[in-house]
Design a protein around this motif. Structure first.
Motif, PDB file in Angstrom:
ATOM      1  N   LYS A  82      -0.661  -3.485  -9.100  1.00  0.00           N
ATOM      2  CA  LYS A  82      -1.799  -4.404  -9.261  1.00  0.00           C
ATOM      3  C   LYS A  82      -2.428  -4.610  -7.897  1.00  0.00           C
ATOM      4  CE  LYS A  82      -0.629  -7.138 -13.232  1.00  0.00           C
ATOM      5  NZ  LYS A  82       0.122  -8.278 -13.699  1.00  0.00           N
ATOM      6  N   GLY A 133       0.777   1.063   5.213  1.00  0.00           N
ATOM      7  CA  GLY A 133      -0.356   1.740   5.849  1.00  0.00           C
ATOM      8  C   GLY A 133      -1.605   1.226   5.158  1.00  0.00           C
ATOM      9  N   LEU A 153       1.570   9.425   5.138  1.00  0.00           N
ATOM     10  CA  LEU A 153       1.917   9.507   6.554  1.00  0.00           C
ATOM     11  C   LEU A 153       2.928  10.620   6.782  1.00  0.00           C
ATOM     12  CD1 LEU A 153       4.689   7.961   6.022  1.00  0.00           C
ATOM     13  CD2 LEU A 153       3.415   5.935   6.634  1.00  0.00           C
ATOM     14  N   GLY A 163       1.418   3.889  -1.731  1.00  0.00           N
ATOM     15  CA  GLY A 163       1.025   5.275  -2.002  1.00  0.00           C
ATOM     16  C   GLY A 163       2.132   5.982  -2.762  1.00  0.00           C
ATOM     17  N   LEU A 199      -8.375  -5.422   3.573  1.00  0.00           N
ATOM     18  CA  LEU A 199      -6.958  -5.578   3.267  1.00  0.00           C
ATOM     19  C   LEU A 199      -6.151  -6.221   4.393  1.00  0.00           C
ATOM     20  CD1 LEU A 199      -6.503  -2.300   1.234  1.00  0.00           C
ATOM     21  CD2 LEU A 199      -6.673  -4.633   0.372  1.00  0.00           C
ATOM     22  N   ASN A 215       4.327  -2.423  -3.657  1.00  0.00           N
ATOM     23  CA  ASN A 215       3.041  -2.560  -4.332  1.00  0.00           C
ATOM     24  C   ASN A 215       2.132  -1.373  -4.036  1.00  0.00           C
ATOM     25  OD1 ASN A 215      -0.032  -3.935  -3.696  1.00  0.00           O
ATOM     26  ND2 ASN A 215       0.852  -4.251  -5.704  1.00  0.00           N
ATOM     27  N   GLN A 216       1.484  -0.865  -5.072  1.00  0.00           N
ATOM     28  CA  GLN A 216       0.525   0.229  -4.930  1.00  0.00           C
ATOM     29  C   GLN A 216      -0.472   0.138  -6.068  1.00  0.00           C
ATOM     30  OE1 GLN A 216      -0.705   2.654  -3.121  1.00  0.00           O
ATOM     31  NE2 GLN A 216      -1.913   3.445  -4.803  1.00  0.00           N
ATOM     32  N   GLY A 267       4.997   6.645  -1.394  1.00  0.00           N
ATOM     33  CA  GLY A 267       6.304   6.203  -0.892  1.00  0.00           C
ATOM     34  C   GLY A 267       6.736   6.779   0.444  1.00  0.00           C
ATOM     35  N   GLY A 268       5.776   7.149   1.298  1.00  0.00           N
ATOM     36  CA  GLY A 268       6.121   7.746   2.593  1.00  0.00           C
ATOM     37  C   GLY A 268       6.983   6.840   3.466  1.00  0.00           C
ATOM     38  N   PHE A 269       6.631   5.560   3.519  1.00  0.00           N
ATOM     39  CA  PHE A 269       7.419   4.630   4.334  1.00  0.00           C
ATOM     40  C   PHE A 269       8.851   4.551   3.801  1.00  0.00           C
ATOM     41  CE2 PHE A 269       3.880   2.482   6.631  1.00  0.00           C
ATOM     42  CZ  PHE A 269       4.530   2.280   7.834  1.00  0.00           C
ATOM     43  N   PHE A 280       0.852  -1.204   0.000  1.00  0.00           N
ATOM     44  CA  PHE A 280       0.000   0.000   0.000  1.00  0.00           C
ATOM     45  C   PHE A 280       0.884   1.250   0.000  1.00  0.00           C
ATOM     46  CE2 PHE A 280      -1.823  -3.447   2.609  1.00  0.00           C
ATOM     47  CZ  PHE A 280      -2.746  -3.887   1.678  1.00  0.00           C
ATOM     48  N   GLU A 332      -4.530   1.793  -6.896  1.00  0.00           N
ATOM     49  CA  GLU A 332      -5.724   2.501  -6.431  1.00  0.00           C
ATOM     50  C   GLU A 332      -6.935   1.853  -7.096  1.00  0.00           C
ATOM     51  OE1 GLU A 332      -5.918   5.165  -4.161  1.00  0.00           O
ATOM     52  OE2 GLU A 332      -8.070   4.877  -4.387  1.00  0.00           O
TER      53      GLU A 332
END
Ligand SMILES: C[S@@+](CC[C@H](N)C(=O)[O-])C[C@H]1O[C@@H](n2cnc3c(N)ncnc32)[C@H](O)[C@@H]1O
Length: 409
Positions: free
Chosen positions: A59, A77, A389, A10, A100, A31-32, A12-14, A8, A34
């Protein structure tokens, strides 16, 4: 090297937070996706910063989870949903499709990463309101069954020097094969709950990253193991517990207590505003002023349910415009749309009222300026920041994790 998988992802905050802490964190798979969007703006943003790699996959996680390589650290997240589960005849347990958590659980079960770091909204710890603590207990039970101990903490980013009062639950889990787990398990065997308390206030990963000033006198001592609930479906049906903002789970036993932070001075909203002239498109329009005043104001009015039944709707007023001398409120995916939750500030230069710019939202989450300026419409830049985040919080945790990580495990 700490082989990391980012779910998840997004924008790339992590990953950004981990890489800012140490070059040892290497994201080997991400992986991301929407759901129901043709253009995948967040993914495009991710690859424009981190490269278009075969291991960056856009995917549905349900389709690609089987291809995840072995790794040390799993991060992500994920949304707060209803995690309740039912018995499905002789086919075992089944969580609702599209939830999820069950994807994450499958990955943890099959890959057993040494460490797991997850982020979610604060209410995850209490949800659902009719059966307090059930969803979080389901997560803890799953992690317990998969061989993990867990520390959790709800962090308000502004308490630790950030510009936003964003409250998020961080869940840090470690597998029984790690020396961190073994040392803690041994200490809990000798000292019991006292050691669980110390983990939360002194020597746990989250306690080191987010120093603690004091704690409440009340605490929760609760079990989620197979002696209390033979099956996870029993737990799902019956568990009810009011958990506090921090806790630990070891061997199926939960200890939870309210912690108060050693606060660092926050960044104020005025400190992150752009100090050059912003485009006039961000200014509130005269024709919308009545709507803004209504949205931000107190309400006590008769409303109708879809079934025609009427009810009295009440809510208090919110500060309008927002105070510049405080950290911001939480930014949501709807930020900048005409509505109660959108921030409205007095522009420094013109004294006029305006919404935040995308760059200001990036600053509130600790991203570099223009991180999401990668070809997506502005509306999506706000959306991505509402989902993202507060990056420096991840960096704080990653610095401690880097020291905790034992390559020999
Ligand atoms: C809470 S956001 C995480 C944001 C991220 N931490 C960041 O810094 O941008 C959750 C992300 O999961 C993605 N997502 C939702 N359902 C998904 C699915 N089935 N498979 C993969 N990603 C999904 C969403 O598009 C969203 O970007």
């Amino acid at each position: 090297m700490i082989k990391t998988v980012e779910l998840f992802a997004g924008v790339g905050g992590f990953r950004l937070g981990l890489e800012q802490a140490s070059s040892k964190f290497k994201t080997i798979w991400a992986n991301q996706w929407e759901p129901s969007m043709k253009k995948q703006y967040a993914f495009d943003c991710y690859i424009s910063h981190f490269g278009n790699d075969v291991n960056h996959i856009c995917k549905d996680i349900a389709e690609v989870k089987g291809t995840i390589p072995d790794h040390d650290l799993l991060v992500g997240g994920f949304p707060c949903q209803d995690y309740s589960i039912m018995k499905k005849g002789s086919l075992g347990i089944e969580g609702p499709k599209g939830v999820l958590w069950w994807q994450i659980n499958d990955i943890i079960k099959s890959k057993s990463p040494k460490y797991v770091l997850l982020e979610n909204v604060d209410r995850l710890v209490w949800s659902p309101s009719k059966q307090n603590g059930r969803d979080f207990s389901i997560i803890l039970r799953c992690l317990y069954e998969n061989g993990y101990a867990v520390e959790w903490r709800i962090i308000n980013a502004a308490d630790y020097g950030q510009a936003q009062r964003r409250r998020r639950t961080f869940i840090f889990a470690y597998h029984k094969t790690t020396s961190y787990y073994r040392d803690f398990a041994e200490q809990v065997c000798i000292n019991g709950l006292k050691q669980m308390h110390k983990c939360l206030t002194d020597y746990g990963v989250l306690a080191k990253a987010f120093p603690v000033a004091s704690h409440s006198n009340q605490f929760v001592d609760n079990w989620i193991d197979e002696l209390k609930y033979a099956e996870i479906t029993d737990l799902s049906a019956n568990q009810k517990v009011h958990l506090y903002n921090s806790g630990v789970m070891m061997n199926g036993r939960i200890y939870s207590v309210e912690l108060y932070p050693i606060q660092t001075n926050p960044i104020l909203l005025k400190d992150i505003l752009e100090n050059t002239r912003v485009s006039s498109k961000y200014y509130l329009k005269e024709k919308d002023m009545d709507k803004w005043i209504y949205e931000k104001g107190a309400k006590n009015e008769l409303r109708k349910h879809p079934n025609g039944k009427t009810y009295i709707f009440k809510e208090g007023k919110v500060q309008f415009p927002d105070s510049l001398n405080k950290p911001s409120r939480t930014i949501l995916t709807s930020e900048s749309e005409l509505g109660r939750a959108t921030h409205v500030v007095t522009d420094f230069e013109t004294g006029k009222l305006r919404v935040l710019t995308p760059v200001e939202c990036e600053r509130l989450n600790g991203f570099p300026d223009n991180w999401t300026n990668t070809g997506m419409p502005e509306r999506m830049r706000y959306f991505c920041m509402g989902n993202a985040l507060v990056v420096p919080l991840i960096t704080r945790m990653a610095k401690v994790l880097d020291k905790t990580f034992n390559a020999e495990d």
